[in-house]
Enzyme design. Structure first.
Site, PDB file in Angstrom:
ATOM      1  N   LYS A 127      37.279  50.997  30.329  1.00  0.00           N
ATOM      2  CA  LYS A 127      38.572  50.673  29.677  1.00  0.00           C
ATOM      3  C   LYS A 127      38.655  50.379  28.222  1.00  0.00           C
ATOM      4  O   LYS A 127      39.606  50.951  27.363  1.00  0.00           O
ATOM      5  CB  LYS A 127      39.100  49.415  30.262  1.00  0.00           C
TER       6      LYS A 127
ATOM      7  N   ASP B  76      48.295  47.178  32.727  1.00  0.00           N
ATOM      8  CA  ASP B  76      47.802  45.785  33.334  1.00  0.00           C
ATOM      9  C   ASP B  76      48.733  44.882  32.850  1.00  0.00           C
ATOM     10  O   ASP B  76      49.100  44.092  33.487  1.00  0.00           O
ATOM     11  CB  ASP B  76      46.306  45.648  33.131  1.00  0.00           C
TER      12      ASP B  76
HETATM   13  P1  NAP Z   1      35.321  41.227  32.693  1.00  0.00           P
HETATM   14  O1  NAP Z   1      35.966  42.309  31.463  1.00  0.00           O
HETATM   15  O2  NAP Z   1      34.073  41.104  33.126  1.00  0.00           O
HETATM   16  O3  NAP Z   1      36.016  39.767  32.328  1.00  0.00           O
HETATM   17  C1  NAP Z   1      35.632  38.696  32.841  1.00  0.00           C
HETATM   18  C2  NAP Z   1      35.148  37.409  32.028  1.00  0.00           C
HETATM   19  O4  NAP Z   1      35.195  36.213  32.506  1.00  0.00           O
HETATM   20  C3  NAP Z   1      34.064  37.777  31.290  1.00  0.00           C
HETATM   21  O5  NAP Z   1      34.163  37.649  29.866  1.00  0.00           O
HETATM   22  C4  NAP Z   1      32.913  36.630  31.951  1.00  0.00           C
HETATM   23  O6  NAP Z   1      31.896  36.466  31.157  1.00  0.00           O
HETATM   24  C5  NAP Z   1      34.046  35.549  32.089  1.00  0.00           C
HETATM   25  N1  NAP Z   1      33.734  34.725  33.208  1.00  0.00           N
HETATM   26  C6  NAP Z   1      32.827  34.866  34.435  1.00  0.00           C
HETATM   27  N2  NAP Z   1      32.507  33.779  34.950  1.00  0.00           N
HETATM   28  C7  NAP Z   1      33.300  32.553  34.471  1.00  0.00           C
HETATM   29  C8  NAP Z   1      33.319  31.372  34.493  1.00  0.00           C
HETATM   30  N3  NAP Z   1      32.939  30.890  35.610  1.00  0.00           N
HETATM   31  N4  NAP Z   1      34.210  30.744  33.733  1.00  0.00           N
HETATM   32  C9  NAP Z   1      34.562  31.257  32.675  1.00  0.00           C
HETATM   33  N5  NAP Z   1      34.490  32.513  32.461  1.00  0.00           N
HETATM   34  C10 NAP Z   1      33.945  33.402  33.079  1.00  0.00           C
HETATM   35  O7  NAP Z   1      36.467  41.529  33.913  1.00  0.00           O
HETATM   36  P2  NAP Z   1      37.857  41.976  33.796  1.00  0.00           P
HETATM   37  O8  NAP Z   1      37.974  43.112  34.154  1.00  0.00           O
HETATM   38  O9  NAP Z   1      38.629  41.223  32.803  1.00  0.00           O
HETATM   39  O10 NAP Z   1      38.298  41.269  35.409  1.00  0.00           O
HETATM   40  C11 NAP Z   1      38.639  39.776  35.655  1.00  0.00           C
HETATM   41  C12 NAP Z   1      38.824  39.538  37.047  1.00  0.00           C
HETATM   42  O11 NAP Z   1      40.450  40.007  37.063  1.00  0.00           O
HETATM   43  C13 NAP Z   1      38.261  40.389  38.087  1.00  0.00           C
HETATM   44  O12 NAP Z   1      38.243  39.455  39.252  1.00  0.00           O
HETATM   45  C14 NAP Z   1      39.219  41.719  38.731  1.00  0.00           C
HETATM   46  O13 NAP Z   1      39.124  41.958  39.814  1.00  0.00           O
HETATM   47  C15 NAP Z   1      40.578  40.905  38.129  1.00  0.00           C
HETATM   48  N6  NAP Z   1      41.581  41.847  37.780  1.00  0.00           N
HETATM   49  C16 NAP Z   1      42.562  42.093  38.519  1.00  0.00           C
HETATM   50  C17 NAP Z   1      43.572  42.866  38.239  1.00  0.00           C
HETATM   51  C18 NAP Z   1      44.746  43.169  38.834  1.00  0.00           C
HETATM   52  O14 NAP Z   1      45.465  43.940  38.741  1.00  0.00           O
HETATM   53  N7  NAP Z   1      45.109  42.084  39.895  1.00  0.00           N
HETATM   54  C19 NAP Z   1      43.494  43.840  37.206  1.00  0.00           C
HETATM   55  C20 NAP Z   1      42.242  43.801  36.119  1.00  0.00           C
HETATM   56  C21 NAP Z   1      41.400  42.617  36.790  1.00  0.00           C
HETATM   57  P3  NAP Z   1      30.562  37.198  31.307  1.00  0.00           P
HETATM   58  O15 NAP Z   1      30.743  38.624  30.801  1.00  0.00           O
HETATM   59  O16 NAP Z   1      29.638  36.561  30.397  1.00  0.00           O
HETATM   60  O17 NAP Z   1      30.168  36.963  32.929  1.00  0.00           O
END
Ligand code: NAP
Length: 287
Positions: free
Chosen positions: A71, A108
């Site tokens: 992305k 998004d």
């Molecule tokens: P990402 O880029 O990996 O971001 C997740 C962030 O949360 C990272 O900075 C991560 O840190 C941090 N994190 C992980 N565990 C944590 C905790 N216990 N407390 C606080 N921060 C924490 O992932 P993303 O693409 O943003 O996606 C995040 C979530 O949203 C996923 O579950 C995804 O399935 C969901 N999502 C849903 C949609 C939808 O349309 N519904 C769209 C996009 C994403 P680290 O990298 O250090 O682990």
């Protein structure tokens, strides 16, 4: 579905892509709308992203969705960006215009706002407590700022990532108030008490036994809880909100509504948000 010489191709660039629900909801929507399109998942390894994006006009694709891990990296391969994609620094939809120009969009962000809207909620005036500062959190935070929320409080397991995002938002917007806080129970507890919208944009809740930094006892009746996770449909956070009769939603509608916006960009047709959502709900057994 009949694929013919006239069929327009769209799809998904990600790595992996096998888990994606996008082919299901897009192909159903194309069939319902009587549009001669097909949606195909393409597993594109990071080293081949540039070649894959450059091939879009040559192959005559109308566009593609882009997902993890591309992305942000994909920006370097595009001709232009929508304002939202430029602000967020992430693209989840590429549109091929005039058969040659590659335009990056982020659906998004509006998908998140539209999913909230299904519950009669607007971002204007909200005090947002946002868990996570990754790709999805960036979309949520910038959309909240664009729509006039009052405050954004950010936290992440990587405190520097949350601080950098807070600075970035403050650079672009004079309002809302924005700050990053450490993942410490009493600091989070205070932020939760002040918040009107709690958003989980981390993978927390996807795996059994995940340890939340937020004490669910602090969930209160002025709060709306939005969990971006949709697998499982009810995370421990959402179960806690339900038990306390606090308004809440999972990420399924956001998934459907971001897809519907991409569909509209590629086809010029109305975004089939509710059809995509009922398709996903049927698949997940939510109805
Ligand atoms: P990402 O880029 O990996 O971001 C997740 C962030 O949360 C990272 O900075 C991560 O840190 C941090 N994190 C992980 N565990 C944590 C905790 N216990 N407390 C606080 N921060 C924490 O992932 P993303 O693409 O943003 O996606 C995040 C979530 O949203 C996923 O579950 C995804 O399935 C969901 N999502 C849903 C949609 C939808 O349309 N519904 C769209 C996009 C994403 P680290 O990298 O250090 O682990």
């Amino acid at each position: 579905m009949t694929i013919a010489g006239t069929t327009r191709v769209v799809g998904l660039f990600g790595y992996p892509v096998a888990h994606s629900f996008s082919p299901l909801m897009h192909n159903r929507a194309f069939a319902e709308a009587g549009l001669d399109y097909v949606y195909v998942p393409f597993p594109v390894p990071p080293a081949r992203l540039g070649a894959a994006v450059a091939a879009l006009p040559a192959l005559g694709l109308a566009g593609v969705n882009v997902t993890i891990p591309h992305k942000q990296a994909v920006l370097a391969h595009l001709d232009d960006l929508s304002r939202t994609a430029e602000l967020i620094g992430a693209v989840n939809t590429i549109e091929v215009t005039d058969g040659k120009r590659l335009i990056g969009h982020n659906t998004d962000a509006p998908g998140f706002a539209a999913a909230l809207g299904r519950h009669g909620m607007v971002l204007a005036g909200q005090r947002v407590l946002l868990l996570g500062a990754g790709g999805a959190a960036r979309a949520v935070a910038f959309q909240a700022a664009l729509d006039g929320c009052d405050e954004i409080v950010l936290c992440d397991v990587e405190p520097a990532r949350a601080a950098a995002l807070a600075e970035e938002i403050a650079r672009h917007f004079t309002a809302p108030r924005v700050c990053a806080i450490p993942l410490v129970a009493d600091v989070l507890g205070q932020a939760l008490t002040a918040a009107t919208l709690l958003v989980n944009a981390t993978p927390l809740g996807m795996h059994a036994g995940d340890d939340y930094p937020v004490d669910f006892a602090g969930l209160h009746e002025r709060l709306f809880v939005f969990d971006l996770v949709y697998n499982p449909l009810e995370t421990p956070l959402l179960a806690a909100a339900r038990r306390r009769a606090i308004r809440h939603c999972n990420g399924l509608a956001m998934l459907a509504l971001q897809g519907a916006e991409s569909f509209a960009i590629w086809t010029g047709a109305a975004p089939p948000g509710e059809l995509m959502l009922t398709t996903l709900e049927a698949h997940f057994g939510a109805r």
